[in-house]
Design a protein around this motif. Structure first.
Motif, PDB file in Angstrom:
ATOM      1  N   UNK A 154      -9.032   4.824   0.739  1.00 25.35           N
ATOM      2  CA  UNK A 154      -9.696   3.784   1.507  1.00 25.35           C
ATOM      3  C   UNK A 154      -9.144   3.738   2.913  1.00 25.35           C
ATOM      4  N   UNK A 155      -9.952   3.224   3.819  1.00 27.65           N
ATOM      5  CA  UNK A 155      -9.583   3.066   5.219  1.00 27.65           C
ATOM      6  C   UNK A 155      -9.977   1.671   5.676  1.00 27.65           C
ATOM      7  N   UNK A 156      -9.424   1.262   6.811  1.00 27.80           N
ATOM      8  CA  UNK A 156      -9.729  -0.058   7.345  1.00 27.80           C
ATOM      9  C   UNK A 156      -8.498  -0.886   7.619  1.00 27.80           C
ATOM     10  N   UNK A 157      -7.320  -0.359   7.247  1.00 29.30           N
ATOM     11  CA  UNK A 157      -6.047  -1.022   7.511  1.00 29.30           C
ATOM     12  C   UNK A 157      -4.989   0.042   7.762  1.00 29.30           C
ATOM     13  N   UNK A 158      -3.939  -0.368   8.437  1.00 29.21           N
ATOM     14  CA  UNK A 158      -2.794   0.502   8.698  1.00 29.21           C
ATOM     15  C   UNK A 158      -1.517  -0.219   8.298  1.00 29.21           C
ATOM     16  N   UNK A 159      -0.450   0.531   7.984  1.00 32.85           N
ATOM     17  CA  UNK A 159       0.829  -0.124   7.686  1.00 32.85           C
ATOM     18  C   UNK A 159       1.334  -0.882   8.914  1.00 32.85           C
ATOM     19  N   UNK A 160       2.041  -1.971   8.668  1.00 29.82           N
ATOM     20  CA  UNK A 160       2.625  -2.762   9.759  1.00 29.82           C
ATOM     21  C   UNK A 160       3.953  -3.318   9.277  1.00 29.82           C
ATOM     22  N   UNK A 161       4.914  -2.413   9.099  1.00 30.25           N
ATOM     23  CA  UNK A 161       6.190  -2.792   8.484  1.00 30.25           C
ATOM     24  C   UNK A 161       6.957  -3.815   9.303  1.00 30.25           C
ATOM     25  N   UNK A 162       6.733  -3.841  10.609  1.00 27.67           N
ATOM     26  CA  UNK A 162       7.466  -4.786  11.440  1.00 27.67           C
ATOM     27  C   UNK A 162       6.724  -6.074  11.699  1.00 27.67           C
ATOM     28  N   UNK A 163       5.537  -6.214  11.132  1.00 24.25           N
ATOM     29  CA  UNK A 163       4.718  -7.387  11.395  1.00 24.25           C
ATOM     30  C   UNK A 163       4.891  -8.465  10.351  1.00 24.25           C
ATOM     31  N   UNK A 164       4.161  -9.573  10.495  1.00 25.80           N
ATOM     32  CA  UNK A 164       4.270 -10.675   9.531  1.00 25.80           C
ATOM     33  C   UNK A 164       3.682 -10.336   8.164  1.00 25.80           C
ATOM     34  N   UNK A 165       2.825  -9.305   8.112  1.00 27.60           N
ATOM     35  CA  UNK A 165       2.233  -8.848   6.860  1.00 27.60           C
ATOM     36  C   UNK A 165       2.427  -7.339   6.779  1.00 27.60           C
ATOM     37  N   UNK A 166       2.428  -6.772   5.576  1.00 26.96           N
ATOM     38  CA  UNK A 166       2.663  -5.322   5.469  1.00 26.96           C
ATOM     39  C   UNK A 166       1.547  -4.465   6.041  1.00 26.96           C
ATOM     40  N   UNK A 167       0.364  -5.053   6.251  1.00 26.92           N
ATOM     41  CA  UNK A 167      -0.771  -4.313   6.786  1.00 26.92           C
ATOM     42  C   UNK A 167      -1.324  -5.015   8.013  1.00 26.92           C
ATOM     43  N   UNK A 168      -1.990  -4.231   8.852  1.00 25.56           N
ATOM     44  CA  UNK A 168      -2.768  -4.795   9.954  1.00 25.56           C
ATOM     45  C   UNK A 168      -4.151  -4.167   9.914  1.00 25.56           C
ATOM     46  N   UNK A 169      -5.107  -4.883  10.437  1.00 28.17           N
ATOM     47  CA  UNK A 169      -6.480  -4.382  10.445  1.00 28.17           C
ATOM     48  C   UNK A 169      -6.584  -3.124  11.296  1.00 28.17           C
ATOM     49  N   UNK A 170      -7.406  -2.176  10.832  1.00 27.15           N
ATOM     50  CA  UNK A 170      -7.692  -0.948  11.588  1.00 27.15           C
ATOM     51  C   UNK A 170      -9.171  -0.641  11.371  1.00 27.15           C
ATOM     52  N   UNK A 171     -10.032  -1.467  11.967  1.00 30.38           N
ATOM     53  CA  UNK A 171     -11.454  -1.481  11.685  1.00 30.38           C
ATOM     54  C   UNK A 171     -12.299  -0.690  12.670  1.00 30.38           C
TER      55      UNK A 171
END
Length: 319
Positions: free
Chosen positions: A100-117
């Protein structure tokens, strides 16, 4: 014999995987593919980051038990899960790997994923999946929208028109980079808009105790689209109902001599013929129990009691 009636040899082939194992949960359809109705969702494999051998052995055991449908994403463990799948699975296993696609990892952010739309991000994510899985084509790629369900909602420049997203997805299908297109976290209106693109599956949160998507399930059945629920037993998210806490589920499990989780999965398989399951686990015992749920028979009285369980509201904060 009529061409519309499968021969005994064809039927036998549908019931078994490429390795000769009986398909877990029996055969189901995912686009042009016949797959086991009980597959494996790989989202929990990062829990075995420090024990790679166990992770690979778990995937191999799934294949031995008749699983030939594995669900993954590049953003699971930031490529780790795809790397494990590449190591564990062999071409001769005949396993359909869906990403699946539509998100990317965001280990340094408030959530483990960020939108990648955005379209260019969707293309980059498909390319990342191809590299990490070591394949020339991903057979099915789900576009994870953020229209509904728990988790992220797109904001700012991540609010992208569906037609723009489908344009890049169909272009990649035409290029041979992906074989078919699915959707995840969408509404019935989104699915209807996407139908001309040729959608083969939908992944939304859905379980015995969270059935708000009954309209979507019926629409998928009418259109020949596989319904692949995530959180099929509920979730550890606060505010998310769990099927295993439901008294009717626990009573059925005691009567049948199985676990409440197995009852929840067996109900999903019985509820609609286009349901494909992808329960996830990092433990061998749970893997084997999940797959064994395909052999549980729910009699009419038990099924009626489970059908009567009310759908619970999902009260999960959005990311």
């Amino acid at each position: 014999m009529s061409a519309d009636v499968p021969s005994p040899h064809t039927t036998a082939a549908l019931d078994t995987t490429a390795t000769g194992a009986s398909r877990a949960g029996g055969p189901g359809r995912l686009g042009v593919h016949t797959v086991s109705r009980i597959g494996y969702g790989a989202m929990q494999l990062p829990r075995l980051r420090e024990d790679r051998g166990t992770a690979v052995a778990l995937l191999r055991r799934a294949v031995e038990l008749g699983v030939d449908h594995v669900d993954t994403a590049q953003f699971y463990g930031d490529g780790l899960v795809n790397d494990l799948i590449r190591e564990a699975l062999r071409p001769e296993d005949g396993v359909l790997v869906v990403s699946k696609v539509g998100a990317d990892p965001d280990s340094g952010g408030p959530h483990p994923l960020r939108a990648a739309q955005r379209p260019e991000q969707l293309r980059a994510s498909v390319e990342d999946n191809l590299r990490s899985l070591g394949v020339d084509q991903v057979p099915v790629v789900n576009l994870r929208r953020m229209d509904t369900g728990p988790g992220l909602r797109a904001e700012g420049d991540q609010v992208v028109d569906l037609d723009d997203q489908l344009a890049v997805m169909t272009a990649m299908r035409d290029e041979g980079k992906i074989g078919a297109i699915g959707l995840s976290s969408v509404t019935p209106d989104t699915l209807r808009q996407a139908l001309p693109a040729g959608i083969v599956c939908v992944q939304n949160a859905y379980s015995l105790v969270a059935r708000d998507d009954e309209e979507m399930l019926a629409l998928c059945a009418a259109e020949g689209i596989a319904w692949v629920p995530y959180f099929p037993l509920g979730s550890a998210f606060p505010g998310f109902p769990k099927a295993t806490d439901e008294p009717a589920v626990r009573a059925a499990a005691e009567s049948l001599g199985c676990t409440p989780a197995q009852v929840g999965l067996a109900w999903l398989l019985r509820h609609a013929p286009n349901v494909l399951l992808i329960p996830g686990t990092a433990g061998l015992e749970h893997l084997e129990a999940n797959i064994a749920s395909g052999g549980i028979t729910l009699d009419d009285a038990t099924l009626a009691a489970l059908d009567a369980v009310p759908s619970r509201p999902v009260d999960v904060p959005l990311g």
